[in-house]
Design a protein around this motif. Structure first.
Motif, PDB file in Angstrom:
ATOM      1  N   SER A   2     -34.495  47.909   6.288  1.00 39.09           N
ATOM      2  CA  SER A   2     -33.338  48.367   7.055  1.00 39.09           C
ATOM      3  C   SER A   2     -33.319  49.881   7.210  1.00 39.09           C
ATOM      4  O   SER A   2     -32.756  50.392   8.167  1.00 39.09           O
ATOM      5  CB  SER A   2     -32.040  47.888   6.413  1.00 39.09           C
ATOM      6  OG  SER A   2     -31.883  48.458   5.130  1.00 39.09           O
ATOM      7  N   ARG A   7     -35.690  50.311  15.313  1.00 42.06           N
ATOM      8  CA  ARG A   7     -34.532  49.554  15.777  1.00 42.06           C
ATOM      9  C   ARG A   7     -34.951  48.275  16.514  1.00 42.06           C
ATOM     10  O   ARG A   7     -34.371  47.201  16.329  1.00 42.06           O
ATOM     11  CB  ARG A   7     -33.686  50.445  16.676  1.00 42.06           C
ATOM     12  CG  ARG A   7     -32.392  49.854  17.112  1.00 42.06           C
ATOM     13  CD  ARG A   7     -31.624  50.841  17.995  1.00 42.06           C
ATOM     14  NE  ARG A   7     -30.289  50.353  18.182  1.00 42.06           N
ATOM     15  CZ  ARG A   7     -29.199  51.069  17.973  1.00 42.06           C
ATOM     16  NH1 ARG A   7     -29.290  52.313  17.587  1.00 42.06           N
ATOM     17  NH2 ARG A   7     -28.017  50.554  18.160  1.00 42.06           N
ATOM     18  N   HIS A   9     -37.665  46.547  16.134  1.00 41.97           N
ATOM     19  CA  HIS A   9     -38.215  45.562  15.204  1.00 41.97           C
ATOM     20  C   HIS A   9     -37.108  44.838  14.448  1.00 41.97           C
ATOM     21  O   HIS A   9     -37.207  43.639  14.175  1.00 41.97           O
ATOM     22  CB  HIS A   9     -39.186  46.237  14.234  1.00 41.97           C
ATOM     23  CG  HIS A   9     -40.420  46.730  14.911  1.00 41.97           C
ATOM     24  ND1 HIS A   9     -41.321  47.550  14.286  1.00 41.97           N
ATOM     25  CD2 HIS A   9     -40.906  46.532  16.171  1.00 41.97           C
ATOM     26  CE1 HIS A   9     -42.310  47.833  15.121  1.00 41.97           C
ATOM     27  NE2 HIS A   9     -42.075  47.228  16.267  1.00 41.97           N
ATOM     28  N   LYS A  10     -36.052  45.556  14.111  1.00 39.10           N
ATOM     29  CA  LYS A  10     -34.916  44.908  13.446  1.00 39.10           C
ATOM     30  C   LYS A  10     -34.260  43.883  14.363  1.00 39.10           C
ATOM     31  O   LYS A  10     -33.903  42.790  13.923  1.00 39.10           O
ATOM     32  CB  LYS A  10     -33.885  45.949  13.020  1.00 39.10           C
ATOM     33  CG  LYS A  10     -34.320  46.829  11.880  1.00 39.10           C
ATOM     34  CD  LYS A  10     -33.163  47.727  11.490  1.00 39.10           C
ATOM     35  CE  LYS A  10     -33.626  49.080  11.067  1.00 39.10           C
ATOM     36  NZ  LYS A  10     -32.515  49.967  10.735  1.00 39.10           N
ATOM     37  N   ALA A  11     -34.116  44.233  15.642  1.00 36.64           N
ATOM     38  CA  ALA A  11     -33.510  43.315  16.606  1.00 36.64           C
ATOM     39  C   ALA A  11     -34.358  42.056  16.754  1.00 36.64           C
ATOM     40  O   ALA A  11     -33.834  40.941  16.812  1.00 36.64           O
ATOM     41  CB  ALA A  11     -33.342  44.004  17.959  1.00 36.64           C
ATOM     42  N   ALA A  13     -36.474  40.817  14.493  1.00 34.77           N
ATOM     43  CA  ALA A  13     -36.398  40.047  13.251  1.00 34.77           C
ATOM     44  C   ALA A  13     -35.115  39.212  13.212  1.00 34.77           C
ATOM     45  O   ALA A  13     -35.147  38.028  12.829  1.00 34.77           O
ATOM     46  CB  ALA A  13     -36.467  40.985  12.049  1.00 34.77           C
ATOM     47  N   ARG A  14     -34.007  39.801  13.618  1.00 37.55           N
ATOM     48  CA  ARG A  14     -32.744  39.049  13.657  1.00 37.55           C
ATOM     49  C   ARG A  14     -32.836  37.903  14.664  1.00 37.55           C
ATOM     50  O   ARG A  14     -32.405  36.779  14.389  1.00 37.55           O
ATOM     51  CB  ARG A  14     -31.579  39.964  14.029  1.00 37.55           C
ATOM     52  CG  ARG A  14     -31.012  40.754  12.880  1.00 37.55           C
ATOM     53  CD  ARG A  14     -29.695  41.440  13.247  1.00 37.55           C
ATOM     54  NE  ARG A  14     -29.790  42.255  14.460  1.00 37.55           N
ATOM     55  CZ  ARG A  14     -30.179  43.530  14.494  1.00 37.55           C
ATOM     56  NH1 ARG A  14     -30.515  44.147  13.384  1.00 37.55           N
ATOM     57  NH2 ARG A  14     -30.230  44.193  15.625  1.00 37.55           N
ATOM     58  N   ALA A  15     -33.392  38.184  15.834  1.00 38.85           N
ATOM     59  CA  ALA A  15     -33.473  37.165  16.883  1.00 38.85           C
ATOM     60  C   ALA A  15     -34.374  36.009  16.471  1.00 38.85           C
ATOM     61  O   ALA A  15     -34.073  34.848  16.783  1.00 38.85           O
ATOM     62  CB  ALA A  15     -33.968  37.790  18.186  1.00 38.85           C
ATOM     63  N   GLY A  17     -34.756  34.987  13.424  1.00 40.12           N
ATOM     64  CA  GLY A  17     -33.912  34.241  12.491  1.00 40.12           C
ATOM     65  C   GLY A  17     -32.906  33.352  13.203  1.00 40.12           C
ATOM     66  O   GLY A  17     -32.712  32.197  12.817  1.00 40.12           O
ATOM     67  N   TYR A  18     -32.285  33.874  14.261  1.00 37.25           N
ATOM     68  CA  TYR A  18     -31.327  33.065  15.018  1.00 37.25           C
ATOM     69  C   TYR A  18     -32.023  31.881  15.673  1.00 37.25           C
ATOM     70  O   TYR A  18     -31.516  30.757  15.635  1.00 37.25           O
ATOM     71  CB  TYR A  18     -30.636  33.897  16.101  1.00 37.25           C
ATOM     72  CG  TYR A  18     -29.764  35.012  15.585  1.00 37.25           C
ATOM     73  CD1 TYR A  18     -29.022  34.885  14.416  1.00 37.25           C
ATOM     74  CD2 TYR A  18     -29.674  36.217  16.272  1.00 37.25           C
ATOM     75  CE1 TYR A  18     -28.224  35.919  13.943  1.00 37.25           C
ATOM     76  CE2 TYR A  18     -28.883  37.257  15.811  1.00 37.25           C
ATOM     77  CZ  TYR A  18     -28.160  37.096  14.655  1.00 37.25           C
ATOM     78  OH  TYR A  18     -27.373  38.122  14.199  1.00 37.25           O
ATOM     79  N   THR A  21     -32.833  29.293  13.121  1.00 35.09           N
ATOM     80  CA  THR A  21     -31.630  28.624  12.635  1.00 35.09           C
ATOM     81  C   THR A  21     -31.084  27.642  13.662  1.00 35.09           C
ATOM     82  O   THR A  21     -30.760  26.498  13.320  1.00 35.09           O
ATOM     83  CB  THR A  21     -30.543  29.665  12.288  1.00 35.09           C
ATOM     84  OG1 THR A  21     -31.053  30.519  11.261  1.00 35.09           O
ATOM     85  CG2 THR A  21     -29.264  29.000  11.809  1.00 35.09           C
ATOM     86  N   SER A  27     -32.519  28.797  22.634  1.00 33.55           N
ATOM     87  CA  SER A  27     -32.684  29.929  21.717  1.00 33.55           C
ATOM     88  C   SER A  27     -34.102  30.484  21.771  1.00 33.55           C
ATOM     89  O   SER A  27     -34.303  31.698  21.771  1.00 33.55           O
ATOM     90  CB  SER A  27     -32.363  29.502  20.286  1.00 33.55           C
ATOM     91  OG  SER A  27     -31.038  29.067  20.193  1.00 33.55           O
TER      92      SER A  27
END
Length: 68
Positions: A2, A7, A9-11, A13-15, A17-18, A21, A27
């Motif tokens: 973090s 920035r 790469h963080k977006a 990684a979150r996407a 994960g979504y 899930t 998705s």
């Protein structure tokens, strides 16, 4: 991560994960758009390569065929 990750790469990684899930086609389709927007061609190729290498040869061939 973090503190030092880019920035974009963080977006991504979150996407990822979504998408994992939720697990639905919508998705994964939206993830494709985000990957194009946030990652370079080289980064997307590396991600695809790594993902394909995690599959059996038979399943990897099916994925490649479906993507073309």
């Amino acid at each position: 991560m973090s503190r030092y990750a880019k920035r974009a790469h963080k977006a991504v990684a979150r996407a990822i994960g979504y998408a994992l899930t939720l697990g639905d086609a919508s998705s994964w389709d939206k993830l494709t758009s985000l990957l194009i927007l946030r990652l370079s061609d080289a980064e997307r190729a590396a991600l695809a390569y790594s993902s394909l290498r995690s599959l059996s040869a038979e399943h990897a061939a099916l994925v490649v065929e479906a993507a073309i």
